[in-house]
Design an enzyme around this catalytic site. Structure first.
Site, mmCIF file in Angstrom:
data_model
loop_
_atom_site.group_PDB
_atom_site.id
_atom_site.type_symbol
_atom_site.label_atom_id
_atom_site.label_comp_id
_atom_site.label_asym_id
_atom_site.label_seq_id
_atom_site.Cartn_x
_atom_site.Cartn_y
_atom_site.Cartn_z
ATOM 1 N N ASN A 8 55.828 55.193 89.733
ATOM 2 C CA ASN A 8 55.944 56.494 88.876
ATOM 3 C C ASN A 8 55.242 57.505 89.536
ATOM 4 O O ASN A 8 54.265 57.658 89.130
ATOM 5 C CB ASN A 8 55.851 55.999 87.540
ATOM 6 C CG ASN A 8 56.240 57.442 86.640
ATOM 7 O OD1 ASN A 8 56.600 58.163 87.004
ATOM 8 N ND2 ASN A 8 55.769 56.944 85.215
ATOM 9 N N ARG A 91 60.840 55.286 89.258
ATOM 10 C CA ARG A 91 61.239 55.877 88.143
ATOM 11 C C ARG A 91 61.806 57.375 88.511
ATOM 12 O O ARG A 91 60.778 58.051 89.235
ATOM 13 C CB ARG A 91 59.993 55.912 87.166
ATOM 14 C CG ARG A 91 60.475 56.919 85.886
ATOM 15 C CD ARG A 91 59.217 57.162 84.908
ATOM 16 N NE ARG A 91 59.796 57.553 83.719
ATOM 17 C CZ ARG A 91 59.102 57.357 82.544
ATOM 18 N NH1 ARG A 91 57.750 56.925 82.546
ATOM 19 N NH2 ARG A 91 59.472 58.062 81.592
ATOM 20 N N HIS A 179 63.592 59.621 78.644
ATOM 21 C CA HIS A 179 62.810 58.382 78.011
ATOM 22 C C HIS A 179 63.884 57.265 78.015
ATOM 23 O O HIS A 179 63.744 56.294 77.337
ATOM 24 C CB HIS A 179 62.396 58.855 76.605
ATOM 25 C CG HIS A 179 60.968 59.371 76.674
ATOM 26 N ND1 HIS A 179 60.595 60.428 75.542
ATOM 27 C CD2 HIS A 179 59.880 59.442 77.459
ATOM 28 C CE1 HIS A 179 59.447 61.006 75.870
ATOM 29 N NE2 HIS A 179 59.166 60.471 76.963
ATOM 30 N N ARG A 239 53.986 70.320 74.958
ATOM 31 C CA ARG A 239 55.131 71.172 75.128
ATOM 32 C C ARG A 239 55.494 71.339 73.818
ATOM 33 O O ARG A 239 55.502 70.822 72.703
ATOM 34 C CB ARG A 239 56.253 70.072 75.759
ATOM 35 C CG ARG A 239 56.065 69.859 77.042
ATOM 36 C CD ARG A 239 56.978 68.906 77.743
ATOM 37 N NE ARG A 239 56.279 67.410 77.991
ATOM 38 C CZ ARG A 239 56.981 66.413 78.251
ATOM 39 N NH1 ARG A 239 57.972 66.377 78.191
ATOM 40 N NH2 ARG A 239 56.158 65.292 78.507
ATOM 41 N N ARG A 283 44.510 61.426 68.781
ATOM 42 C CA ARG A 283 43.243 60.710 68.383
ATOM 43 C C ARG A 283 42.174 61.911 68.084
ATOM 44 O O ARG A 283 41.703 61.731 67.065
ATOM 45 C CB ARG A 283 42.577 59.808 69.329
ATOM 46 C CG ARG A 283 43.621 58.593 69.645
ATOM 47 C CD ARG A 283 43.137 57.915 70.919
ATOM 48 N NE ARG A 283 43.631 58.422 72.010
ATOM 49 C CZ ARG A 283 43.934 57.960 73.187
ATOM 50 N NH1 ARG A 283 43.746 56.802 73.366
ATOM 51 N NH2 ARG A 283 44.338 58.711 74.223
ATOM 52 N N GLU A 377 58.066 50.641 80.070
ATOM 53 C CA GLU A 377 59.200 51.032 80.992
ATOM 54 C C GLU A 377 58.927 50.606 82.507
ATOM 55 O O GLU A 377 60.134 50.277 83.281
ATOM 56 C CB GLU A 377 58.882 52.520 81.411
ATOM 57 C CG GLU A 377 59.178 53.442 80.052
ATOM 58 C CD GLU A 377 58.304 54.742 79.595
ATOM 59 O OE1 GLU A 377 57.186 54.366 79.647
ATOM 60 O OE2 GLU A 377 58.918 55.725 79.434
HETATM 61 P P1 ADP Z 1 52.621 59.269 78.062
HETATM 62 O O1 ADP Z 1 53.933 60.208 77.266
HETATM 63 O O2 ADP Z 1 52.002 60.177 78.880
HETATM 64 O O3 ADP Z 1 53.073 58.008 78.339
HETATM 65 P P2 ADP Z 1 51.548 57.784 75.891
HETATM 66 O O4 ADP Z 1 52.887 56.932 75.496
HETATM 67 O O5 ADP Z 1 50.445 56.725 76.663
HETATM 68 O O6 ADP Z 1 51.788 59.064 76.823
HETATM 69 O O7 ADP Z 1 50.661 58.404 74.426
HETATM 70 C C1 ADP Z 1 49.525 59.074 74.880
HETATM 71 C C2 ADP Z 1 49.295 59.720 73.466
HETATM 72 O O8 ADP Z 1 49.234 58.376 72.448
HETATM 73 C C3 ADP Z 1 47.856 60.115 73.291
HETATM 74 O O9 ADP Z 1 47.834 61.421 73.777
HETATM 75 C C4 ADP Z 1 47.294 59.995 72.055
HETATM 76 O O10 ADP Z 1 47.862 61.215 71.367
HETATM 77 C C5 ADP Z 1 48.249 58.881 71.348
HETATM 78 N N1 ADP Z 1 47.626 57.765 70.792
HETATM 79 C C6 ADP Z 1 47.152 56.964 71.911
HETATM 80 N N2 ADP Z 1 46.209 55.865 70.960
HETATM 81 C C7 ADP Z 1 46.173 56.408 69.658
HETATM 82 C C8 ADP Z 1 45.491 55.896 68.606
HETATM 83 N N3 ADP Z 1 44.978 54.985 68.241
HETATM 84 N N4 ADP Z 1 45.765 56.738 67.510
HETATM 85 C C9 ADP Z 1 46.539 57.832 67.603
HETATM 86 N N5 ADP Z 1 47.154 58.427 68.489
HETATM 87 C C10 ADP Z 1 46.922 57.815 70.004
#
Ligand code: ADP
Length: 398
Positions: A8, A91, A179, A239, A283, A377
């Site tokens: 990816n 991807r 997605h 975004r 977070r 994915e």
């Molecule tokens: P991407 O779209 O880049 O694949 P992810 O699906 O890995 O991103 O999601 C990343 C986001 O998930 C982080 O920016 C964070 O906001 C959120 N995240 C990850 N762990 C937690 C958690 N324990 N609590 C709240 N939000 C979380």
């Protein structure tokens, strides 16, 4: 032992995963990524049952996509000696209006995908750099393009058209949806976990750094919150999501913003980051007691619920919701905020199950159900790659 490699390639990173070609399920044999390609490249990877490794790419952290793929190959050879990569799945963000399935990669397909660059200028060129680099490193290994748009390609004109002059639709200005690999994976999991709901009307909420919703009926995409680009729909890490186009006209006319300034604003400075002024990471917002952080989370939840309402209208009904993506899988607070507002759809959240992050987070008595399912994915890409190359059955039989 044959393996499938998934790649990816983004603007500044290349993520990879390795799967045993003989197994349709089970965890990846190794995962990793190279970040900081444009600046200072750091390689992070972990082979199953070993410690995570992290090192700077030599020399002095300088690397482009070719060097990154080359480093992945070196790492595989040193850590997984005796195993061979028999197929590579990529991807690819955009498959254009035609491609509803993954495809074997050849020179013609690369040229066709390159022509789609104007539809995804921030992703498509980097995805293709990864393809070119991998073909140079693995010239005799079959490679497959897996499109994030493919899952949504069954929509009729009325779903994908914008209400602008019709010729734009025929020129490719239409809703594509993204997605798709995540949605396809989740739809497959739901068929195993809850076959009755999977055959019905389901909203899948992929809430991560990028976030979108998909309305799925009997496992097929009916509508998506993302549109022509991955900017539309929900607010995301950086975004904006759906925005009144009049705002853009105002910013151009009154603030003198050009296409570069608007691109940076809408893709990089908006969403959770822009609204909170604090962070793009959910977070950080949850850990903060500032009013701005709280309002940003409330805005995210409200926008998610409003968009779910619109997709339920497209589905003409509702049987279940599935949460996935980093936020959907991990944030009990966001899930609770969403579920509490969806009681009108016949949902009754089970707060304890939600706190624990159980697979089923709705109470047994309610009409509709809610699930948490971790997306994968890379696994979806590996499955497609084995199928397209015809190696699926052969590797399993071997
Ligand atoms: P991407 O779209 O880049 O694949 P992810 O699906 O890995 O991103 O999601 C990343 C986001 O998930 C982080 O920016 C964070 O906001 C959120 N995240 C990850 N762990 C937690 C958690 N324990 N609590 C709240 N939000 C979380």
């Amino acid at each position: 032992m044959p393996m499938v490699l998934t790649l990816n390639a983004g603007s500044s990173s290349v993520k990879f995963a390795l799967f045993d070609a003989a197994l349709d399920d089970g965890p990846a044999m190794a995962t990793g990524q190279i970040d900081g390609l444009a600046s200072h490249a750091i390689f992070t990877a972990r082979a199953a049952a070993t410690e995570k490794e992290c090192f700077e790419l030599s020399p002095a952290g300088r690397a482009d996509h070719v060097r990154a793929v080359n480093a992945i190959l070196e790492w595989i050879e040193s850590r997984l000696a005796g195993r061979s990569v028999v197929a590579i799945g990529h991807r690819i963000v955009h498959g254009g209006p035609r491609h509803a399935t993954p495809l074997p990669i050849d020179d013609n397909l690369i040229e066709e995908l390159r022509a789609l660059t104007p539809l995804a200028p921030l992703h498509q060129p980097h995805n293709l750099q990864g393809v070119v680099a991998a073909r140079a490193e693995f010239p005799h290994v079959p490679q497959v393009a897996c499109f994030d748009t493919a899952f949504h390609r069954g929509h009729p004109f009325v779903t994908d058209a914008f209400a602008i002059p019709r010729h734009f639709y025929h020129e490719g200005v239409r809703r594509y949806g993204f997605h798709g690999l995540s949605y396809e994976y989740i739809a497959g999991c739901l068929r195993r976990i809850a076959p009755v709901e999977a055959a019905g009307k389901v909203i899948i909420a992929h809430l991560g750094n990028g976030a979108s919703l998909c309305a799925v009926r009997d496992g097929r995409s009916i509508a998506s919150s993302m549109g022509f680009t991955a900017l539309d729909g929900l607010p995301m890490g950086t975004r904006c999501g759906q925005i009144d186009p009049g705002v853009l006209l105002y910013l151009m006319a009154e603030k003198g913003m050009d296409v570069h300034a608007l691109t940076d604003l809408l893709y990089n400075q908006s969403g959770l980051k822009g609204l909170s002024g604090l962070s793009s990471d959910m977070r950080d917002l949850q850990a903060s007691d500032s009013r701005e952080a709280r309002e940003t989370i409330d805005h995210f939840i409200l926008r998610t619920c409003r968009k779910i309402g619109s997709l339920v209208a497209a589905l003409e009904g509702f049987d279940a919701i599935v949460f996935t993506g980093g936020i959907g899988e991990n944030s009990a607070a966001v899930r609770k905020g969403v579920l509490d507002r969806l009681r009108w759809l016949g949902l009754e959240p089970d707060d304890e199950a939600n706190e624990r992050g159980d697979t089923v987070i709705s109470s047994p008595a309610c009409r509709a159900r809610a699930f948490v399912i971790k997306t994968d994915e890379e696994r979806m890409i590996a499955r497609h790659t084995l199928e397209v190359t015809g190696l699926a059955g052969r590797s399993r039989a071997a």
